[in-house]
Design a protein around this motif. Structure first.
Motif, mmCIF file in Angstrom:
data_model
loop_
_atom_site.group_PDB
_atom_site.id
_atom_site.type_symbol
_atom_site.label_atom_id
_atom_site.label_comp_id
_atom_site.label_asym_id
_atom_site.label_seq_id
_atom_site.Cartn_x
_atom_site.Cartn_y
_atom_site.Cartn_z
ATOM 1 N N PRO A 180 76.254 15.419 -6.796
ATOM 2 C CA PRO A 180 76.052 15.121 -8.220
ATOM 3 C C PRO A 180 75.806 13.640 -8.525
ATOM 4 O O PRO A 180 75.098 13.305 -9.472
ATOM 5 N N ASP A 181 76.335 12.738 -7.677
ATOM 6 C CA ASP A 181 76.144 11.304 -7.922
ATOM 7 C C ASP A 181 74.835 10.774 -7.332
ATOM 8 O O ASP A 181 74.551 9.584 -7.390
ATOM 9 N N GLY A 182 74.021 11.657 -6.739
ATOM 10 C CA GLY A 182 72.734 11.242 -6.187
ATOM 11 C C GLY A 182 72.766 10.859 -4.715
ATOM 12 O O GLY A 182 71.730 10.565 -4.130
ATOM 13 N N THR A 183 73.938 10.842 -4.107
ATOM 14 C CA THR A 183 74.023 10.546 -2.682
ATOM 15 C C THR A 183 73.708 11.797 -1.880
ATOM 16 O O THR A 183 73.787 12.916 -2.389
ATOM 17 N N THR A 184 73.373 11.612 -0.631
ATOM 18 C CA THR A 184 72.988 12.735 0.207
ATOM 19 C C THR A 184 74.203 13.523 0.680
ATOM 20 O O THR A 184 75.273 12.963 0.895
ATOM 21 N N GLY B 217 65.425 18.241 -2.691
ATOM 22 C CA GLY B 217 65.954 19.371 -3.452
ATOM 23 C C GLY B 217 67.365 19.104 -3.939
ATOM 24 O O GLY B 217 68.096 18.287 -3.369
ATOM 25 N N GLU B 218 67.732 19.807 -4.987
ATOM 26 C CA GLU B 218 69.081 19.668 -5.535
ATOM 27 C C GLU B 218 70.135 19.962 -4.482
ATOM 28 O O GLU B 218 71.203 19.334 -4.470
ATOM 29 N N HIS B 219 69.842 20.908 -3.592
ATOM 30 C CA HIS B 219 70.804 21.281 -2.556
ATOM 31 C C HIS B 219 71.057 20.151 -1.551
ATOM 32 O O HIS B 219 72.005 20.204 -0.797
ATOM 33 N N GLU B 220 70.205 19.148 -1.539
ATOM 34 C CA GLU B 220 70.351 18.033 -0.600
ATOM 35 C C GLU B 220 71.185 16.886 -1.155
ATOM 36 O O GLU B 220 71.569 15.991 -0.409
ATOM 37 N N LEU B 221 71.444 16.898 -2.471
ATOM 38 C CA LEU B 221 72.124 15.767 -3.100
ATOM 39 C C LEU B 221 73.455 16.171 -3.717
ATOM 40 O O LEU B 221 73.627 17.280 -4.225
#
Length: 154
Positions: A25-29, A19-23
């Motif tokens: 903006p740069d795609g890292t967790t 989900g978006e909430h897990e990442l």
């Protein structure tokens, strides 16, 4: 064995959506280590499934040569790897209802329940399989429990 496969599938399935909430903006967790922790749980479940499959094969009559050939190891190595698990399973089958071998824990309690109530467990697994059915293959209404052989009671 079917229960272990179900647990493995559930853990692996839970790792798929991101989900978006897990990442960030740069795609890292956003929670470092969570993906590795999830993978460790999947690996542990896969090892339980692997062990259960070997015990299932042994209880079904496969000898150590067959197990070793499948795993590309010697019969002796296969026996060393799985004999204790097989013995524990057989002991649990023979132990009186309400007793548990080894340490008391949630996992051994669940296994004891599955050993005492295989039909109930299989019916639960039927429900799980039917809810997660892919494609249009006809599994029938009892994809797990239909394979059980009813024991005659005297």
């Amino acid at each position: 064995m079917a229960y272990e496969a179900c647990e493995l599938a559930e853990l692996a399935r839970a790792a798929v959506p991101i989900g978006e909430h897990e990442l960030n903006p740069d795609g890292t967790t956003r929670a470092p280590g969570i993906v590795l922790a999830d993978a460790a749980r999947v690996l542990t479940a896969a090892l339980r499934f692997f062990e259960a499959a070997a015990v299932f094969e042994r209880v079904g009559g496969a000898d150590w040569h067959v197990i070793g050939d499948i795993l590309n190891v010697s019969p002796h190595t296969a026996r060393v790897r799985f004999a204790m698990s097989e013995a524990a399973f057989r002991e649990e089958l023979l132990s009186p209802e309400g007793t548990q071998s080894g340490t008391a824990s949630e996992v051994s309690s669940l296994r004891a329940h599955m050993t005492r109530e295989p039909l109930e467990t299989a019916l639960d697994l039927d429900d799980w399989v039917l809810r997660h059915q892919d494609g249009d293959s006809d599994l029938g209404t009892a994809p797990v429990s239909a394979g059980l052989v009813q024991r005659k009671t005297s």
